[in-house]
Design a protein around this motif. Structure first.
Motif, PDB file in Angstrom:
ATOM      1  N   GLY A   1       0.789  -1.233   0.000  1.00  0.00           N
ATOM      2  CA  GLY A   1       0.000   0.000   0.000  1.00  0.00           C
ATOM      3  C   GLY A   1       0.813   1.270   0.000  1.00  0.00           C
ATOM      4  N   LYS A   2       2.114   1.159  -0.247  1.00  0.00           N
ATOM      5  CA  LYS A   2       2.970   2.355  -0.217  1.00  0.00           C
ATOM      6  C   LYS A   2       2.572   3.360  -1.292  1.00  0.00           C
ATOM      7  N   SER A   3       2.487   2.878  -2.519  1.00  0.00           N
ATOM      8  CA  SER A   3       2.145   3.799  -3.603  1.00  0.00           C
ATOM      9  C   SER A   3       0.719   4.300  -3.460  1.00  0.00           C
ATOM     10  N   THR A   4      -0.162   3.443  -2.947  1.00  0.00           N
ATOM     11  CA  THR A   4      -1.556   3.861  -2.770  1.00  0.00           C
ATOM     12  C   THR A   4      -1.636   5.042  -1.805  1.00  0.00           C
ATOM     13  N   ILE A   5      -0.869   4.976  -0.722  1.00  0.00           N
ATOM     14  CA  ILE A   5      -0.967   6.069   0.249  1.00  0.00           C
ATOM     15  C   ILE A   5      -0.408   7.361  -0.351  1.00  0.00           C
TER      16      ILE A   5
ATOM     17  N   LEU B   1       7.390   5.221   8.382  1.00  0.00           N
ATOM     18  CA  LEU B   1       6.124   4.492   8.462  1.00  0.00           C
ATOM     19  C   LEU B   1       6.313   3.139   7.800  1.00  0.00           C
ATOM     20  N   TRP B   2       5.968   2.073   8.529  1.00  0.00           N
ATOM     21  CA  TRP B   2       6.091   0.727   7.966  1.00  0.00           C
ATOM     22  C   TRP B   2       4.691   0.203   7.701  1.00  0.00           C
ATOM     23  N   LEU B   3       4.402  -0.038   6.442  1.00  0.00           N
ATOM     24  CA  LEU B   3       3.089  -0.550   6.061  1.00  0.00           C
ATOM     25  C   LEU B   3       3.184  -2.043   5.788  1.00  0.00           C
ATOM     26  N   ASP B   4       2.166  -2.760   6.241  1.00  0.00           N
ATOM     27  CA  ASP B   4       2.123  -4.185   5.943  1.00  0.00           C
ATOM     28  C   ASP B   4       0.693  -4.566   5.603  1.00  0.00           C
ATOM     29  N   LYS B   5       0.475  -5.019   4.402  1.00  0.00           N
ATOM     30  CA  LYS B   5      -0.857  -5.393   3.898  1.00  0.00           C
ATOM     31  C   LYS B   5      -1.891  -4.303   4.173  1.00  0.00           C
ATOM     32  N   GLY B   6      -1.506  -3.067   3.960  1.00  0.00           N
ATOM     33  CA  GLY B   6      -2.446  -1.967   4.094  1.00  0.00           C
ATOM     34  C   GLY B   6      -2.614  -1.446   5.503  1.00  0.00           C
ATOM     35  N   LYS B   7      -1.979  -2.091   6.471  1.00  0.00           N
ATOM     36  CA  LYS B   7      -2.107  -1.627   7.852  1.00  0.00           C
ATOM     37  C   LYS B   7      -0.795  -1.002   8.305  1.00  0.00           C
TER      38      LYS B   7
END
Lengths: 244, 259
Positions: free
Chosen positions: A66-70, A219-225
């Motif tokens: 979800g990195k690019s999505t955010i 910020l560490w994102l994992d599966k959108g969370k």
């Protein structure tokens, strides 16, 4: 300190249609058969984030986390399904360099076009045209169509335009990996200069060295969370520990 | 909110003008005659159509070549603008996915580009008036009124088409047929008088019929249509624009998932 970006409980859902329907006949057939089934895919799940003016935020995570999505949500390209996104300033998105270049046009024409795509005025572009050319080091190739450029050359122009006019927020998605070594260093120096001038920067990168060098917060994102948010070294160490 | 929209339009007007200039440059790049084609194209079509039809309508229409040229120039402006506008969102998909730009810029830009082309082809009209020794009346100066109506109408229709085209690509194929049919449903190669009663009724709901007649009235017949015609034209064009804006605004957030 004032928050320049505020993200509250943002969720981004995508309807993943089993097959992509883009013509009327299929659409009506599927409706008639009640087969229009969607699979709900949650790209971002209740993400909360605050970024203060002048901070450099790094975003890390595996592919598809979800990195690019955010980044797209912050820059306004995607509207979140739920939640609030508040941005108090102008954004220069470097999600992909050279977005908005028309390769049939010459570099000179593209510099003006790209500048206007980013929302800069004519006067701003005229004032910094020479700086842009100088930074990209492509003075001799200004009047040839950009389809004859190498990808590195295109990236140079793209980076030069996007970072020349000072904006409040700079969004950088994996672009520091383009160009030769010298140009990469030049880009990093420029980002450092912008940061010193008070620009807020958001960087997505898989190169942890780069993140450690540049960022003040990660910020560490994992599966959108949000898996972890905080001090650069703590998050990077935890991320590295997880990889092993 | 209207004011906010206006502010963004102001901020992006440099982009708007840059895109129009880009389109003009690219359209004629590497063609020897360049922009002259905007003038030559309608002239060549006029010669072909006149050769075929002018004998048939010899008694109904004076100066058939000019009659055809004035009608087709305005109609082509509408059909070119709406066709380009329809593709504008799909063709800017790369940009839309990467940078935030108010999306209505794209269909609006294509219509303005069509308007610039229209102004160039007006040169052909003026040249032909002179060649045929047809008097240029003072009312000709009012040509911009029906042209603006057509522009506003095209913007509205273009916005609807561009949004529909994103969701259903069928619209693109369907519209190419619609435009050809529409061309024949508008008195361009034939005079209005030869139509039967039913077709005459039908013309009352064809906005292009009003715009084309208005255009011919001021350029060829030295008359100014009354206020009633203006009100009808405004209702058609502004109504379409408002509907287009509403429809576009309602659907634009979902574009990115389909382009």
């Amino acid at each position: 300190m004032e928050n320049i970006i505020e993200i509250k409980d943002v969720e981004m859902h995508f309807n993943m249609c089993k097959e992509k329907i883009d013509n009327l006949k299929e659409y009506f057939i599927k409706i008639a058969k009640r087969q229009l089934m969607y699979e709900d895919f949650i790209a971002l799940d209740k993400v909360n984030l605050e970024v203060q003016r002048g901070e450099v935020l790094g975003i890390i995570g595996y592919n598809g986390s979800g990195k690019s999505t955010i980044l797209k949500v912050i820059s306004g390209i995607l509207k979140p399904t739920k939640g609030i996104v508040k941005v108090n300033g102008t954004i220069a998105p470097l999600i992909e360099l050279g977005a908005g270049f028309d390769l049939d046009l010459t570099a000179r024409e593209n510099i003006y076009l790209n500048g206007s795509v980013l929302g800069f005025s004519k006067k701003m572009m005229q004032d910094c045209f020479d700086d842009i050319v100088e930074f990209s080091e492509l003075k001799d190739f200004l009047d040839i169509p950009m389809k004859n450029y190498s990808s590195g050359m295109v990236a140079r122009i793209g980076f030069a335009v996007a970072t020349m006019v000072k904006t409040d927020i700079l969004i950088v998605d994996e672009i520091l990996s383009v160009g030769d070594f010298l140009f990469q260093q030049k880009c990093e120096n420029r980002i450092n200069n912008l940061m010193a001038g008070g620009t807020t920067v958001i960087i997505v990168s898989h190169t942890l060295d780069q993140i450690r060098r540049l960022c003040s917060k990660v910020l560490w994102l994992d599966k959108g969370k949000v898996k972890m948010l905080g001090d650069t070294n703590t998050v990077c160490d935890a991320y590295e520990g997880n990889l092993k | 909110m209207l004011e906010a929209n206006f502010q963004t339009l102001k901020r992006y007007r440099y982009l708007l003008s840059n895109l129009i200039v880009k389109d003009i440059k690219l359209k004629y790049r590497r063609s020897i005659l360049g922009i002259l084609w905007s003038v030559l194209n309608p002239l060549l079509m006029m010669i072909v159509i006149s050769a075929v039809f002018s004998n048939i309508f010899k008694f109904q229409v004076e100066n058939f070549p000019l009659y055809y040229l004035t009608g087709s120039t305005l109609f082509n402006f509408m059909s070119e603008s709406t066709n380009l506008a329809m593709m504008s969102i799909l063709n800017s998909r790369e940009l839309i996915k990467k940078i935030y730009i108010p999306k209505y810029i794209f269909p609006i830009e294509k219509c303005l580009f069509g308007f610039v082309n229209f102004l160039f082809s007006l040169i052909a009209v003026v040249v032909m008036f002179i060649v045929f020794g047809y008097p240029l009346h003072l009312t000709s100066l009012l040509f911009f009124i029906p042209a603006i109506y057509t522009l506003i109408f095209s913007m509205g229709l273009g916005m609807v088409l561009s949004a529909l085209g994103v969701f259903f690509r069928d619209v693109i194929h369907l519209y190419s047929v619609v435009v050809v049919a529409w061309n024949y449903f508008t008195p361009i190669v034939y005079p209005y008088e030869i139509l039967g009663e039913k077709m005459k009724m039908f013309m009352q709901i064809n906005p292009m019929y009003y715009f084309v007649s208005y255009f011919r009235d001021v350029t060829m017949y030295n008359t100014v249509p009354g206020v009633k015609i203006d009100l009808i034209c405004i209702a058609f064009s502004v109504g379409t624009l408002i509907f287009g804006l509403w429809f576009f605004k309602k659907t634009q957030d979902r574009f990115i998932l389909y382009v």
